[in-house]
Design an enzyme around this catalytic site. Structure first.
Site, short mmCIF file in Angstrom:
data_model
loop_
_atom_site.label_atom_id
_atom_site.label_comp_id
_atom_site.label_asym_id
_atom_site.label_seq_id
_atom_site.Cartn_x
_atom_site.Cartn_y
_atom_site.Cartn_z
N SER A 189 0.84 -1.20 0.00
CA SER A 189 0.00 0.00 0.00
C SER A 189 0.88 1.25 0.00
CB SER A 189 -0.89 0.01 1.25
OG SER A 189 -1.37 1.33 1.48
N HIS A 237 -0.97 -1.89 -3.94
CA HIS A 237 -2.31 -1.61 -3.41
C HIS A 237 -2.54 -0.09 -3.43
CE1 HIS A 237 -5.65 -2.64 -0.55
NE2 HIS A 237 -5.40 -1.42 -0.07
N ASP A 243 -4.95 2.97 -2.59
CA ASP A 243 -6.07 3.32 -1.72
C ASP A 243 -6.78 4.58 -2.22
OD1 ASP A 243 -6.04 1.37 0.50
OD2 ASP A 243 -3.99 2.10 0.74
N MET A 251 -9.65 7.16 -1.74
CA MET A 251 -10.55 7.66 -0.70
C MET A 251 -11.19 8.96 -1.17
SD MET A 251 -8.25 7.07 2.68
CE MET A 251 -7.34 5.56 2.96
N HIS A 262 -8.20 -0.34 -4.22
CA HIS A 262 -9.12 -0.43 -3.08
C HIS A 262 -9.97 0.82 -3.05
CE1 HIS A 262 -9.41 -0.68 1.62
NE2 HIS A 262 -10.57 -0.82 1.04
N MET A 269 -12.44 3.13 -1.58
CA MET A 269 -13.15 3.54 -0.36
C MET A 269 -13.92 4.80 -0.71
SD MET A 269 -10.06 2.78 2.28
CE MET A 269 -8.85 2.79 0.96
N MET A 287 -10.93 -5.83 6.12
CA MET A 287 -10.29 -4.68 6.76
C MET A 287 -9.97 -5.05 8.21
SD MET A 287 -9.87 -2.47 4.48
CE MET A 287 -9.07 -1.30 5.56
N ASP A 293 -6.12 -6.04 5.33
CA ASP A 293 -5.60 -4.68 5.15
C ASP A 293 -5.69 -3.87 6.43
OD1 ASP A 293 -4.80 -2.29 4.02
OD2 ASP A 293 -6.64 -1.99 2.85
C1 DX5 Z 1 -6.49 2.03 5.22
C2 DX5 Z 1 -5.95 1.52 3.94
C3 DX5 Z 1 -4.77 0.63 4.03
C4 DX5 Z 1 -3.56 1.15 4.72
C5 DX5 Z 1 -2.71 -0.03 5.10
O1 DX5 Z 1 -7.77 2.52 5.05
O2 DX5 Z 1 -6.95 0.82 3.22
O3 DX5 Z 1 -4.43 0.09 2.75
O4 DX5 Z 1 -2.72 1.98 3.99
O5 DX5 Z 1 -2.55 -0.03 6.42
P1 DX5 Z 1 -1.10 0.10 7.08
O6 DX5 Z 1 -0.59 1.46 6.74
O7 DX5 Z 1 -1.39 -0.11 8.51
O8 DX5 Z 1 -0.25 -0.99 6.49
ZN ZN Z 2 -6.34 -0.39 1.48
#
Ligand code: DX5
Ligand code: ZN
Length: 241
Positions: free
Chosen positions: A20, A45, A47, A49, A78, A80, A151, A189
């Site tokens: 990530s 990965h 993310d 958002m 991913h 969100m 999650m 995750d």
């Molecule tokens: C949180 C994200 C994760 C995050 C991973 O909402 O979806 O992908 O970056 O978590 P850590 O940083 O704890 O590895």
């Molecule tokens: Zn994620």
């Protein structure tokens, strides 16, 4: 990566980490994706958002499209976001390989539409559940998806502590998968680090997502190599049982 093959076959040997980028230096994404790939990572990965489904805001399809030019890694997207059905095709066009939507963000009808759209374009589809969502709620969709993302923190931010009660969901999914002879992969995750990854993998996780544990280290490529060799060893150890 455009194909209709089995995700498990493509990613084997499993387990394998998905890195990530959320807690990486976001001003250097191009360089980071190149270094991550060179360090031996196969899955990145991303993310996404929107500031609504989760309080934080990151980047979207245009950034993925730019990064696509510099990486041969599998992009694990991913989402969100609220109303993912409205923008799912943007993430496919941008070069996302695995498109993961949150179960909580869609109606059942929308989820089925998203699954068939992603598959129509020869990409892989995943479904994610937040810590408070019961895993049993997604059972009926499991024959349709390539991956389930459990999650292990409340989505929104990197660097949180793993919620231990979420690990049981990985075990339940693993058992259900075996009993029903299904092929979906289990990803997890949030809060996965040197201390938690062993339990996560031993519970049945094929694709642990690791972010902060890698990028909190100045020498993050060394950390990636550490996680890669650890996951290989865990696979070897698992074979003994
Ligand atoms: C949180 C994200 C994760 C995050 C991973 O909402 O979806 O992908 O970056 O978590 P850590 O940083 O704890 O590895
Ligand atoms: Zn994620």
């Amino acid at each position: 990566m455009k194909n209709n093959k089995n995700l498990k076959k493509i990613l084997s040997p499993l387990p394998t980490i998905s890195v990530s980028l959320l807690n990486s230096d976001l001003a250097n994404l191009k360089q980071t994706v190149e270094l991550v790939e060179r360090a031996g990572v196969r899955l990145i990965h991303l993310d996404i958002m929107d500031g609504h489904f989760v309080p934080n805001l990151t980047f979207g399809a245009p950034v993925i499209k730019c990064l696509r030019k510099y990486s041969g890694c599998i992009f694990d997207v991913h989402l969100m976001i609220e109303n993912p059905q409205k923008s799912i095709s943007n993430y496919i066009e941008a070069g996302g390989d695995i498109i993961v939507v949150h179960f909580e963000s869609v109606s059942r009808k929308q989820l089925l539409k998203i699954v068939s759209l992603v598959k129509k374009f020869g990409r892989f589809v995943g479904i994610s559940i937040k810590p408070k969502t019961d895993v049993e709620k997604i059972f009926k969709y499991l024959p349709l998806v390539d991956l389930v993302l459990v999650m292990t923190v409340e989505p929104g931010f990197g660097g949180q502590k793993m919620l231990n009660n979420c690990v049981s969901k990985i075990k339940i999914l693993n058992k259900y998968r075996e009993e029903n002879k299904l092929e979906f992969l289990i990803s997890a995750d949030g809060g996965i680090n040197e201390g938690t990854i062993v339990e996560i993998i031993n519970s049945g996780c094929d694709v642990p997502v690791v972010g902060n544990a890698i990028f909190s280290d100045k020498n993050f490529t060394k950390k990636i190599r550490f996680f890669n060799s650890l996951t290989k060893k865990l696979k070897f150890d698992n074979k003994k049982y």
